[in-house]
Structures are given as C-alpha cells and as structure tokens.
Design an enzyme around this catalytic site. Structure first.
Site, PDB file in Angstrom:
ATOM      1  N   ILE A  55      10.287  -3.099   0.948  1.00 24.74           N
ATOM      2  CA  ILE A  55      10.797  -3.497   2.157  1.00 24.74           C
ATOM      3  C   ILE A  55      10.958  -4.802   2.492  1.00 24.74           C
ATOM      4  CG2 ILE A  55      10.012  -3.205   4.633  1.00 24.74           C
ATOM      5  CD1 ILE A  55       8.435  -0.854   3.830  1.00 24.74           C
ATOM      6  N   TYR A 208      -7.960   0.222   4.114  1.00 24.08           N
ATOM      7  CA  TYR A 208      -6.363  -0.040   4.182  1.00 24.08           C
ATOM      8  C   TYR A 208      -6.253   0.402   5.487  1.00 24.08           C
ATOM      9  CZ  TYR A 208      -1.395   1.046   3.753  1.00 24.08           C
ATOM     10  OH  TYR A 208      -0.136   0.887   4.234  1.00 24.08           O
ATOM     11  N   LYS A 212      -4.665  -2.172   8.934  1.00 20.27           N
ATOM     12  CA  LYS A 212      -3.597  -1.886   9.570  1.00 20.27           C
ATOM     13  C   LYS A 212      -3.786  -1.848  11.139  1.00 20.27           C
ATOM     14  CE  LYS A 212      -0.408  -2.070   6.160  1.00 20.27           C
ATOM     15  NZ  LYS A 212       0.534  -3.136   6.177  1.00 20.27           N
ATOM     16  N   THR A 245       8.005   3.402  -2.078  1.00 27.32           N
ATOM     17  CA  THR A 245       8.104   1.902  -2.922  1.00 27.32           C
ATOM     18  C   THR A 245       6.969   1.988  -3.797  1.00 27.32           C
ATOM     19  OG1 THR A 245       6.122   1.267  -1.158  1.00 27.32           O
ATOM     20  CG2 THR A 245       8.451   0.862  -0.566  1.00 27.32           C
TER      21      THR A 245
END
Length: 329
Positions: A55, A208, A212, A245
């Site tokens: 990205i 994780y 975020k 990705t």
C-alpha cells in the site's frame, strides 16, 4: 472455568477473522472506491512510512504522479532505493528519495527526522503507513511489544517530531495533513493500561488489534490538540480494507494457502488499498477537515471507545512517557 481459560486466547483470533470476513463481504457487495481526479501538488512534500512496497508503495507513487516531492521512509535500503528508481521511472518525477527509518528503534526515528530536517524542506503530508501484522511475540529495540512499539509508538514519536515542520508548512488555504493507516480490526482492539505490552497471555491477533485501536485514538486526540492550537494541520485515520499484500506472512499456512488461492478474487489489490490514503492526503473534499475515520473514500464511525476523550488523553500521556517526549501540560 477451565474451558474459558482454554478459549480465552482464541477469542481475539475469532473476532479478527469475523471482522475480516465482514469487510470482505462488503468489498464484494459494495461498489469499489475509485480514486477521483485530484489536483496537482507541485511544490509540496510528502513523507510516507513503509513506502517501499504494498500500500505504501502505491501511495508514494500516486503522490509523486501528482507532482509531490516524496520521501519514502523504510528499514530496508535496497528495497527503498529500488522503489525510488521505479517510481521515478514511471512518473518522470525525479523528486523521490529514500530515508532510512526503523520504526522499531526510537534512536533510528530520531536520526531519520534529523536527516529529513537537514534538507530544509517543508512537510505537507505525513502518511503513517508502515506496520507489521500477527508477528510472533517479540520486542522492539527499546523493549516494547512489536505491534505496539512499531505500528503505534514508532508513528507516535515520528509524528510528534515532525509536527513543528508541518505547523510551519500549513496555511489557511492548504492545511498540512497527518494520515494514519489503521484497520477494521481496531473494532476488536482492547487497551489494557496495566499491560499495554501484552506480556500476560500474549496473542498476536490481540496485539495487532490493540495497535490499530491505539492509532485511531492517537489520531483523534492529535486533532483535538491541533484544533485547540488553531494551527493549519489536520489528522485523519484511514482503513484500507482487506488487501492482498505480504503482511500475511505470519498467518498460519492454511490461511496463507487460502489467501494465495482466492486473494485475487476477494481481496483488494495493494493499489486499490492505497486509494483512501491518497484521497485523504490531497483531496480538496477534506481541506481543513480532521478527526475522521475513512473507509472506501467515505467518512464512517469508528469504534465507540475511540471517541472517549479520557481514554485518548491517557494513551497520549502514557505514550509520551514511553517515547521520552514532554508530558501534556
């Protein structure tokens, strides 16, 4: 009780996969966001973390295509220089360069900022894009849990060190912009102020999601401070969606196999995943607008806890201590 103890580590995994499935279904059923025509940005400077691949690469490429002087910050010099070469070749914009920055090292972040400031450039867009996902339990150079330390705390420090340049670069006609890449997993995140490093009962999925969530809280409190100052800087957070990705390298092998088999059909491409970051960076629609969470080019509501100003302030205060920054006045 024993059953609950066994189930507890699985809960963050199940919640994250549930959110991912919901987003994938939305991506399949809803019209994909198409990047609109955006104005040229000649003379302006962008700083993109993790701009060597995925990205971040396509974000940097599109900003260079729109005439910006783009700084790609990353921790792999060979990849960074190759990304610079490709972007320069594809966009015919020579003002693309690489700066080494290891977000898992506060010393490296400070050195990177020092090297950037030595160039005597302005800074009009900062994109906090880099990150790791679901890595095994480990610590950064400074002793922080890797997701929290790299995804969140590294960007927290970087942003604060670059804010003075952004304040000077902003004008009433063009607010400079901090764009921070979060994720729908933040809806599953939980902040435990007694154990921000998740040293008890570690879960890569939980860690994780927490990182975020912290990024959204940080964005909102940053905007609160910028508004109070009356300076021409805005801060927004973006969700790229579920994107195909290399971040899935730490997913279990059945998951990686399914992703390899079906990713082209169900997941966004890395370029599509970059569209909302690009839009948030230079679209006139967001001029002077901050404190938003954007998905698919639209402003949407983030998790309820992200609007809790006491939680925002407490996280900011704790982060200042960990990053050795001046405390809130």
């Amino acid at each position: 009780m024993a059953a609950m103890a066994l189930l507890s580590p699985l809960l963050p995994v199940l919640r994250n996969y549930y959110i991912a499935l919901k987003v994938i279904l939305q991506q399949l059923l809803c019209r994909a966001f198409v990047l609109p025509d955006l104005p040229r940005q000649d003379g302006k400077v962008a700083f993109v973390t993790g701009g060597s691949r995925g990205i971040g690469y396509y974000t940097a490429k599109h900003l260079a295509k729109h005439g910006m002087h783009v700084i790609i910050a990353g921790n792999n010099e060979a990849d960074g220089n190759e990304a610079v070469r490709r972007i320069q070749q594809d966009t015919l914009n020579e003002k693309v360069e690489f700066l080494f920055c290891d977000l898992a090292s506060m010393k490296s972040i400070r050195n990177c900022v020092q090297n950037f400031k030595a160039k005597n450039l302005g800074l009009h867009v900062l994109i906090n894009n880099a990150g790791v996902m679901l890595v095994p339990e480990s610590k950064t150079e400074d002793g922080f849990e890797t997701h929290f330390g790299l995804n969140f705390l590294g960007h927290f420090l970087l942003t604060n060190l670059l804010l003075d340049t952004m304040r000077k670069s902003g004008t009433p006609y063009f607010n400079t912009r901090v764009v921070t890449v979060s994720s729908a997993t933040h809806f599953n995140g939980e902040l435990n102020f007694d154990d921000l490093q998740t040293s008890h009962c570690y879960s890569s999925h939980g860690a994780y999601a927490q990182s975020k969530l912290a990024l959204v809280l940080f964005t909102y409190y940053l905007q609160h401070q910028l508004t109070a100052e009356g300076c021409y800087v805005t801060a927004n957070s973006v969700d790229p969606g579920v994107v195909n990705t290399n971040l899935y390298q730490h997913v279990s092998w059945p998951g990686r196999f399914v992703k390899w088999l079906t990713g082209w059909l169900f997941l966004k491409t890395a370029e599509e995943g970059a569209f909302t970051s690009i839009y948030a960076s230079i679209s006139p629609d967001l001029e002077g607008i901050g404190g938003c969470y954007l998905y698919n080019g639209q402003r949407i509501k983030s998790a309820d806890v992200t609007y809790n100003t006491e939680v925002q302030k407490k996280l900011w205060s704790e982060s200042c201590k960990m990053a050795a920054l001046p405390a809130l006045s």
